[in-house]
Write a protein that holds these residues in place. Sequence first.
Motif, short mmCIF file in Angstrom:
data_model
loop_
_atom_site.label_atom_id
_atom_site.label_comp_id
_atom_site.label_asym_id
_atom_site.label_seq_id
_atom_site.Cartn_x
_atom_site.Cartn_y
_atom_site.Cartn_z
N VAL A 84 15.62 0.04 -12.84
CA VAL A 84 15.45 -1.03 -13.83
C VAL A 84 16.73 -1.12 -14.65
O VAL A 84 17.24 -0.10 -15.14
CB VAL A 84 14.25 -0.76 -14.75
N VAL A 85 17.25 -2.33 -14.79
CA VAL A 85 18.50 -2.53 -15.51
C VAL A 85 18.38 -3.72 -16.45
O VAL A 85 17.44 -4.52 -16.35
CB VAL A 85 19.68 -2.77 -14.53
N ALA A 86 19.31 -3.85 -17.36
CA ALA A 86 19.35 -5.01 -18.25
C ALA A 86 19.56 -6.26 -17.40
O ALA A 86 20.24 -6.20 -16.37
CB ALA A 86 20.47 -4.86 -19.27
N PRO A 87 19.01 -7.40 -17.81
CA PRO A 87 19.14 -8.62 -17.01
C PRO A 87 20.58 -8.96 -16.66
O PRO A 87 20.87 -9.39 -15.52
CB PRO A 87 18.52 -9.69 -17.92
N THR A 127 0.81 -1.22 0.00
CA THR A 127 0.00 0.00 0.00
C THR A 127 0.84 1.26 0.00
O THR A 127 0.54 2.23 -0.70
CB THR A 127 -0.95 0.02 1.21
N ASN A 128 1.92 1.27 0.76
CA ASN A 128 2.77 2.46 0.84
C ASN A 128 3.92 2.43 -0.16
O ASN A 128 4.80 3.29 -0.12
CB ASN A 128 3.35 2.60 2.26
N ARG A 129 3.89 1.45 -1.06
CA ARG A 129 4.99 1.33 -2.01
C ARG A 129 4.58 1.61 -3.44
O ARG A 129 5.41 1.87 -4.30
CB ARG A 129 5.60 -0.08 -1.95
N MET A 130 3.28 1.52 -3.73
CA MET A 130 2.79 1.71 -5.09
C MET A 130 1.69 2.76 -5.11
O MET A 130 1.00 2.97 -4.11
CB MET A 130 2.20 0.40 -5.64
N ALA A 131 1.52 3.40 -6.25
CA ALA A 131 0.37 4.28 -6.44
C ALA A 131 -0.90 3.43 -6.24
O ALA A 131 -1.00 2.31 -6.74
CB ALA A 131 0.39 4.88 -7.84
N PHE A 132 -1.86 3.96 -5.50
CA PHE A 132 -3.00 3.16 -5.06
C PHE A 132 -3.80 2.59 -6.23
O PHE A 132 -4.17 1.41 -6.22
CB PHE A 132 -3.92 4.01 -4.17
N GLY A 133 -4.04 3.39 -7.25
CA GLY A 133 -4.80 2.89 -8.39
C GLY A 133 -4.11 1.73 -9.08
O GLY A 133 -4.77 0.76 -9.50
N ASP A 134 -2.80 1.80 -9.19
CA ASP A 134 -2.05 0.71 -9.81
C ASP A 134 -2.11 -0.55 -8.95
O ASP A 134 -2.18 -1.67 -9.47
CB ASP A 134 -0.59 1.13 -10.03
N LEU A 135 -2.06 -0.37 -7.63
CA LEU A 135 -2.15 -1.51 -6.73
C LEU A 135 -3.53 -2.16 -6.81
O LEU A 135 -3.64 -3.40 -6.86
CB LEU A 135 -1.85 -1.06 -5.29
N VAL A 136 -4.57 -1.35 -6.83
CA VAL A 136 -5.93 -1.88 -6.97
C VAL A 136 -6.06 -2.65 -8.27
O VAL A 136 -6.58 -3.78 -8.30
CB VAL A 136 -6.98 -0.75 -6.90
N ARG A 137 -5.59 -2.07 -9.35
CA ARG A 137 -5.68 -2.73 -10.65
C ARG A 137 -4.96 -4.06 -10.65
O ARG A 137 -5.51 -5.08 -11.09
CB ARG A 137 -5.12 -1.81 -11.73
N ALA A 151 6.40 -0.80 -13.16
CA ALA A 151 6.61 -0.91 -11.72
C ALA A 151 7.48 0.24 -11.21
O ALA A 151 7.29 0.75 -10.10
CB ALA A 151 7.25 -2.25 -11.38
N ARG A 152 8.43 0.65 -12.03
CA ARG A 152 9.27 1.80 -11.66
C ARG A 152 8.42 3.07 -11.62
O ARG A 152 8.56 3.89 -10.70
CB ARG A 152 10.40 1.95 -12.70
N GLU A 153 7.52 3.23 -12.57
CA GLU A 153 6.67 4.41 -12.61
C GLU A 153 5.70 4.46 -11.43
O GLU A 153 5.33 5.54 -10.96
CB GLU A 153 5.89 4.45 -13.92
N THR A 154 5.26 3.30 -10.95
CA THR A 154 4.31 3.27 -9.83
C THR A 154 4.98 3.48 -8.48
O THR A 154 4.30 3.68 -7.48
CB THR A 154 3.54 1.94 -9.78
N GLY A 155 6.32 3.40 -8.46
CA GLY A 155 7.03 3.57 -7.20
C GLY A 155 7.46 2.27 -6.55
O GLY A 155 8.16 2.29 -5.53
#
Length: 268
Positions: free
Chosen positions: A190-193, A156-166, A181-185
């Motif tokens: 994010v790096v190459a594998p 809940t405190n790590r992602m934008a709420f709407g994205d978490l609900v979705r 996931a980076r955009e949502t917080g």
Amino acid sequence: MSGLVIPGDLTTVIYSVQDHVAHVTLNRPEVHNAFNERMQEELASLWRHIRLDDDVRVVVLTGAGDKAFCTGIDRGDIPVDREFDPFTYDDPSQRIGPKSQGLWKPVIAAVNGMACGGGFYLLGESDIIVAAESATFFDPHVTYTMTAVYEPILLTNRMAFGDLVRMSLVGTQERVSARTARETGLVCEVVAPEELTTTSRELAEVIAAQPPTSVQATLRTLWAARSLSPDQALSLGNVFLQLGTSARALREGQEHFAQQKQREWKLR
């Protein structure tokens, strides 16, 4: 708890320590690093072991292979014929997460593939999440007629709420990319594998080079502040300050400041 010897008796987790950095690898790639009862016991014991090991300052947590970080509970361990007791249910989240075992040394999660369901127990209690571009995140609970509870609460405190609900409601029909996931917080970087291990390791080494008491006290403060209102957190600021600050520490810091040379720094 079965009184495991750490790290000698580990069978589902690979553990090593180098230069104050502990590497914890979930090692059940044949089931996408899903956790069974044994892994739950080993992780709980391992977090407590790390908590008391002064040689460890930072932890890097990842999954074996390149397909999955962790896909949650092994479905072979789900008690399908048992009704859950709302008053006494013992959820794995109380066992496998580092914070649940009182570990306040920084944990960097290196997500190398799928992370879903109960895998969010581990991500929800990690401090920094670095993901490979190939990583994906999803919550399958509702698709399999289960209620998503502990996992989204931890996020809940790590992602934008709407994205978490979705993510919680679409089940297996949609996956969140590492970039999203980076955009949502949820994800920090994010790096190459092929860069995931090196990036996570280098970040851990930078943190491990800082004074350990200051790091742990700062981390404990930040997590406490997440559960408090801003006014409550600020009112306890002096208490938090004293967790890792003393006259001796201040003198050492001042000496370090006076003697240090300009170090190279990284722009992120």
